[in-house]
Design an enzyme around this catalytic site. Structure first.
Site, PDB file in Angstrom:
ATOM      1  N   LYS A   1      51.076 -49.475 -22.221  1.00 25.55           N
ATOM      2  CA  LYS A   1      51.604 -50.529 -21.341  1.00 25.55           C
ATOM      3  C   LYS A   1      51.377 -51.911 -21.975  1.00 25.55           C
ATOM      4  O   LYS A   1      52.262 -52.757 -21.994  1.00 25.55           O
ATOM      5  CB  LYS A   1      50.891 -50.440 -19.987  1.00 25.55           C
ATOM      6  CG  LYS A   1      51.595 -51.117 -18.855  1.00 25.55           C
ATOM      7  CD  LYS A   1      50.839 -50.912 -17.544  1.00 25.55           C
ATOM      8  CE  LYS A   1      51.460 -49.848 -16.674  1.00 25.55           C
ATOM      9  NZ  LYS A   1      50.863 -49.770 -15.325  1.00 25.55           N
TER      10      LYS A   1
ATOM     11  N   THR B   1      43.688 -52.930  -2.666  1.00 25.93           N
ATOM     12  CA  THR B   1      43.431 -52.633  -1.246  1.00 25.93           C
ATOM     13  C   THR B   1      42.271 -51.648  -1.175  1.00 25.93           C
ATOM     14  O   THR B   1      42.376 -50.521  -1.670  1.00 25.93           O
ATOM     15  CB  THR B   1      44.692 -52.013  -0.613  1.00 25.93           C
ATOM     16  OG1 THR B   1      45.766 -52.945  -0.792  1.00 25.93           O
ATOM     17  CG2 THR B   1      44.481 -51.731   0.858  1.00 25.93           C
TER      18      THR B   1
ATOM     19  N   ASN C   1      48.805 -53.550   7.234  1.00 28.39           N
ATOM     20  CA  ASN C   1      49.690 -52.459   6.790  1.00 28.39           C
ATOM     21  C   ASN C   1      49.867 -51.402   7.879  1.00 28.39           C
ATOM     22  O   ASN C   1      50.963 -50.882   8.080  1.00 28.39           O
ATOM     23  CB  ASN C   1      49.142 -51.812   5.515  1.00 28.39           C
ATOM     24  CG  ASN C   1      49.607 -52.566   4.276  1.00 28.39           C
ATOM     25  OD1 ASN C   1      50.277 -53.584   4.383  1.00 28.39           O
ATOM     26  ND2 ASN C   1      49.256 -52.065   3.106  1.00 28.39           N
TER      27      ASN C   1
ATOM     28  N   LEU D   1      62.116 -53.842  12.014  1.00 30.36           N
ATOM     29  CA  LEU D   1      62.731 -53.090  13.116  1.00 30.36           C
ATOM     30  C   LEU D   1      63.993 -52.371  12.609  1.00 30.36           C
ATOM     31  O   LEU D   1      64.943 -52.205  13.356  1.00 30.36           O
ATOM     32  CB  LEU D   1      63.084 -54.023  14.277  1.00 30.36           C
ATOM     33  CG  LEU D   1      61.933 -54.454  15.183  1.00 30.36           C
ATOM     34  CD1 LEU D   1      62.452 -55.326  16.332  1.00 30.36           C
ATOM     35  CD2 LEU D   1      61.177 -53.257  15.759  1.00 30.36           C
ATOM     36  N   HIS D   2      63.986 -51.996  11.318  1.00 19.48           N
ATOM     37  CA  HIS D   2      65.138 -51.285  10.759  1.00 19.48           C
ATOM     38  C   HIS D   2      64.793 -49.800  10.685  1.00 19.48           C
ATOM     39  O   HIS D   2      63.891 -49.414   9.945  1.00 19.48           O
ATOM     40  CB  HIS D   2      65.480 -51.809   9.359  1.00 19.48           C
ATOM     41  CG  HIS D   2      65.736 -53.283   9.358  1.00 19.48           C
ATOM     42  ND1 HIS D   2      66.887 -53.828   9.880  1.00 19.48           N
ATOM     43  CD2 HIS D   2      64.975 -54.317   8.955  1.00 19.48           C
ATOM     44  CE1 HIS D   2      66.821 -55.141   9.776  1.00 19.48           C
ATOM     45  NE2 HIS D   2      65.670 -55.475   9.214  1.00 19.48           N
TER      46      HIS D   2
ATOM     47  N   CYS E   1      52.003 -48.132  -0.656  1.00 19.01           N
ATOM     48  CA  CYS E   1      50.966 -48.701   0.217  1.00 19.01           C
ATOM     49  C   CYS E   1      50.857 -48.036   1.582  1.00 19.01           C
ATOM     50  O   CYS E   1      49.812 -47.480   1.918  1.00 19.01           O
ATOM     51  CB  CYS E   1      51.204 -50.196   0.387  1.00 19.01           C
ATOM     52  SG  CYS E   1      50.964 -51.098  -1.150  1.00 19.01           S
TER      53      CYS E   1
HETATM   54  N1  NAD Z   1      52.295 -52.093  -5.148  1.00 20.50           N
HETATM   55  C1  NAD Z   1      52.284 -52.887  -4.096  1.00 20.50           C
HETATM   56  O1  NAD Z   1      53.325 -53.243  -3.539  1.00 20.50           O
HETATM   57  C2  NAD Z   1      50.980 -53.393  -3.530  1.00 20.50           C
HETATM   58  C3  NAD Z   1      50.983 -54.448  -2.607  1.00 20.50           C
HETATM   59  C4  NAD Z   1      49.772 -54.907  -2.118  1.00 20.50           C
HETATM   60  C5  NAD Z   1      48.579 -54.320  -2.519  1.00 20.50           C
HETATM   61  N2  NAD Z   1      48.603 -53.278  -3.402  1.00 20.50           N
HETATM   62  C6  NAD Z   1      47.333 -52.706  -3.837  1.00 20.50           C
HETATM   63  O2  NAD Z   1      47.044 -53.223  -5.133  1.00 20.50           O
HETATM   64  C7  NAD Z   1      46.372 -52.234  -5.927  1.00 20.50           C
HETATM   65  C8  NAD Z   1      47.160 -51.986  -7.213  1.00 20.50           C
HETATM   66  O3  NAD Z   1      48.406 -51.435  -6.881  1.00 20.50           O
HETATM   67  P1  NAD Z   1      49.566 -51.298  -7.952  1.00 20.50           P
HETATM   68  O4  NAD Z   1      50.762 -50.818  -7.220  1.00 20.50           O
HETATM   69  O5  NAD Z   1      49.651 -52.557  -8.755  1.00 20.50           O
HETATM   70  O6  NAD Z   1      48.968 -50.129  -8.877  1.00 20.50           O
HETATM   71  P2  NAD Z   1      49.519 -49.575 -10.271  1.00 20.50           P
HETATM   72  O7  NAD Z   1      49.195 -48.148 -10.295  1.00 20.50           O
HETATM   73  O8  NAD Z   1      50.942 -50.017 -10.470  1.00 20.50           O
HETATM   74  O9  NAD Z   1      48.658 -50.347 -11.374  1.00 20.50           O
HETATM   75  C9  NAD Z   1      47.288 -50.179 -11.562  1.00 20.50           C
HETATM   76  C10 NAD Z   1      46.963 -50.445 -13.025  1.00 20.50           C
HETATM   77  O10 NAD Z   1      45.549 -50.513 -13.192  1.00 20.50           O
HETATM   78  C11 NAD Z   1      45.250 -49.981 -14.480  1.00 20.50           C
HETATM   79  N3  NAD Z   1      43.803 -49.668 -14.549  1.00 20.50           N
HETATM   80  C12 NAD Z   1      43.113 -48.713 -13.881  1.00 20.50           C
HETATM   81  N4  NAD Z   1      41.794 -48.784 -14.198  1.00 20.50           N
HETATM   82  C13 NAD Z   1      41.650 -49.803 -15.068  1.00 20.50           C
HETATM   83  C14 NAD Z   1      40.534 -50.393 -15.766  1.00 20.50           C
HETATM   84  N5  NAD Z   1      39.287 -49.939 -15.592  1.00 20.50           N
HETATM   85  N6  NAD Z   1      40.767 -51.420 -16.589  1.00 20.50           N
HETATM   86  C15 NAD Z   1      42.018 -51.894 -16.769  1.00 20.50           C
HETATM   87  N7  NAD Z   1      43.114 -51.407 -16.148  1.00 20.50           N
HETATM   88  C16 NAD Z   1      42.923 -50.366 -15.303  1.00 20.50           C
HETATM   89  C17 NAD Z   1      46.170 -48.781 -14.589  1.00 20.50           C
HETATM   90  O11 NAD Z   1      46.325 -48.387 -15.937  1.00 20.50           O
HETATM   91  C18 NAD Z   1      47.452 -49.359 -13.985  1.00 20.50           C
HETATM   92  O12 NAD Z   1      48.306 -49.944 -14.959  1.00 20.50           O
HETATM   93  C19 NAD Z   1      46.248 -51.008  -5.028  1.00 20.50           C
HETATM   94  O13 NAD Z   1      44.994 -51.037  -4.390  1.00 20.50           O
HETATM   95  C20 NAD Z   1      47.352 -51.199  -4.006  1.00 20.50           C
HETATM   96  O14 NAD Z   1      47.066 -50.555  -2.788  1.00 20.50           O
HETATM   97  C21 NAD Z   1      49.775 -52.805  -3.935  1.00 20.50           C
END
Ligand code: NAD
Length: 447
Positions: free
Chosen positions: A35, A122, A211, A253-254, A263
């Site tokens: 990545k 989260t 959420n 409301l959709h 999430c």
């Molecule tokens: N995706 C969303 O829309 C959204 C919105 C709000 C909150 N969140 C929360 O945010 C957090 C991340 O979600 P996401 O969708 O971005 O996840 P994701 O899976 O897209 O990305 C997580 C990244 O963290 C990396 N990673 C894991 N351990 C690591 C380490 N020790 N050092 C460096 N990199 C590491 C992984 O390789 C991965 O690229 C979650 O807790 C999620 O619930 C997500």
């Protein structure tokens, strides 16, 4: 100000790009070396509108860097954000905190001088306490604060959500940490974004409660949609009539095939487990989880009904695989429950999604992958729209009909006008609106 963003996923990458746009020096770190190599080569590993331009302009401006080496990024940072994944733990549905605690261990050994360690992932209540314990055990003399700053962005509009949030939640009792956070979010403070300062535990609850509430709102309108189908009422008008009430609000409301994504499914389950563990069960949330899971499966039955009760040997065209438009994210998408059920019932399933095909190929077997909407419907006995991508809204109905073997549309996002679809000679099944057969038009006039 210098920031290390741990995790270059949907949240980490967007947050890193946005903070650098605010003028902060950001190093975005991920242990996924592939990545990082792609990002360093100018490629964006996810689909998020506007992200490629924002990343490249800040990389060119020297404010945004990528690295798989956590230690130097953390050592030079005023704030370290943990934005790693917190998926559902296999077996019990609790949030799996392996990545968060793994990142905390790595951060601990790299801390250098006063640092604010911020949880953006989260995480369940008490995770901040545990991160603090991990850091303190490793660095008894270290100067740091652990802050909760949950993220509320939505995939598909993530940059706008980060740049113009409804609020920023900052959970800490440390005034020194608050100052650092105020400086980081200064640009948003200047445009009068509400900043909610709370205790760390309260901030952790705010994220899950938000959420769970949104998932409940969606599930509520989904059930009202089912009721409308039975009562020959139109859920769109019901939702409008409800949503204009300021106490209710029009958003979320959709009706649709059930909530999915990275999430709501995992966060509702994790919250219910947390509540159960402390003896304060959340029965509304538990019910929402159950209704949503069965709803996704019921959507396959709805397609089978629209096809006359059996789909053995039939071809079903599916448009839209991602859990919502403008993302390539397939996590917990309704398509992952609906398509296997169609295959199980004997159908051959042809699929297309504008951005989600690469991710979908990792998760779906036994389907025919198509290159466009029109290619997908060729020879199909029914079309099911599962995701409301804009390009599906404007399809030429006459062309669709001429390509399909049988004129049946199951519109699970209500993107078509029922009378237009019926006038074009389709049997039309939607969510929360009476099903229309073409004959109904000739017998009864425009419905
Ligand atoms: N995706 C969303 O829309 C959204 C919105 C709000 C909150 N969140 C929360 O945010 C957090 C991340 O979600 P996401 O969708 O971005 O996840 P994701 O899976 O897209 O990305 C997580 C990244 O963290 C990396 N990673 C894991 N351990 C690591 C380490 N020790 N050092 C460096 N990199 C590491 C992984 O390789 C991965 O690229 C979650 O807790 C999620 O619930 C997500």
């Amino acid at each position: 100000m210098r920031v290390a963003m741990i995790g270059a996923g949907y949240v980490g990458l967007v947050s890193a790009a946005c903070f650098s746009e605010f003028g902060v020096d950001v190093t975005c770190v991920d242990k996924d070396t592939d990545k990082i190599a792609r990002l360093e080569g100018g490629e964006i590993p996810i689909f998020e509108p506007g992200l490629a331009d924002l990343v490249s302009s800040n990389v060119n401006g020297g404010r945004l860097k990528f690295s798989s080496d956590l230690a130097p990024a953390v050592a030079g940072a005023n704030a370290v954000f943990v934005a790693v994944g917190t998926p559902s733990r296999r077996g019990d549905g609790h949030a799996d905190l392996t990545y968060v605690y793994g990142a905390a261990e790595e951060v601990a050994s790299a801390l250098d001088g006063y640092t604010v360690v911020v949880t953006k992932s989260t995480v369940p209540v008490g995770t901040g306490d545990e991160i603090e314990r991990i850091l303190r055990t490793s660095r008894p003399e270290g100067t740091f604060d652990v802050v909760s700053n949950p993220e509320f962005l939505r995939e598909g509009s993530a940059i706008n959500d980060f740049m113009r949030p409804d609020r920023i939640v900052i959970g800490t009792d440390s005034e020194r940490a608050r100052d650092v956070m105020r400086q980081l979010y200064r640009v948003l403070y200047l445009i009068e974004t509400p900043i909610v300062f709370t205790s760390r535990r309260t901030a952790e609850v705010i994220k899950y409660a938000s959420n769970a509430f949104l998932a409940t709102k969606i599930t509520f309108v989904n059930e009202i949609a089912d009721l409308c189908e039975s009562l020959a009422a139109d859920v769109h008008d019901v939702a409008r009539g409800m949503g204009l009430d300021g106490r209710i609000g029009r958003k979320f409301l959709h009706p649709g095939p059930g909530y999915g994504g990275s999430c709501f499914p995992k966060d509702t389950v994790a919250l219910a487990r947390t509540a159960e563990a402390v003896g304060a069960r959340l029965r509304i949330v538990e019910t929402v989880i159950e209704i949503n899971a069965t709803r996704k499966k019921r959507m396959a039955d709805k397609i089978i009904d629209a096809c006359g009760g059996a789909i053995d040997g039939k071809a079903i065209a599916v448009l839209g695989l991602t859990f919502k438009p403008n993302t390539d994210d397939m996590r917990d998408a309704p398509s992952l429950a609906i398509i296997p059920a169609l295959i199980q019932a004997g159908a051959s399933v042809r699929v297309f999604d504008p951005e989600g095909m690469a991710e979908a190929k990792k998760l779906l077997d036994g389907v025919v992958w198509c290159g466009s909407a029109y290619e997908t419907v060729a020879g199909a006995d029914a079309l099911a729209v599962l995701t409301e991508w804009n390009e599906f809204r404007a399809l030429d109905l006459a062309r669709l009909k001429s390509l399909m073997r049988a004129p049946v549309i199951c519109d699970f996002r209500n993107i078509y006008n029922p009378s237009q679809v019926a006038a074009a000679g389709f049997h039309y099944s939607s969510i929360g609106r009476p099903a229309i057969r073409p004959s109904a038009l000739s017998n009864e006039g425009t419905p």
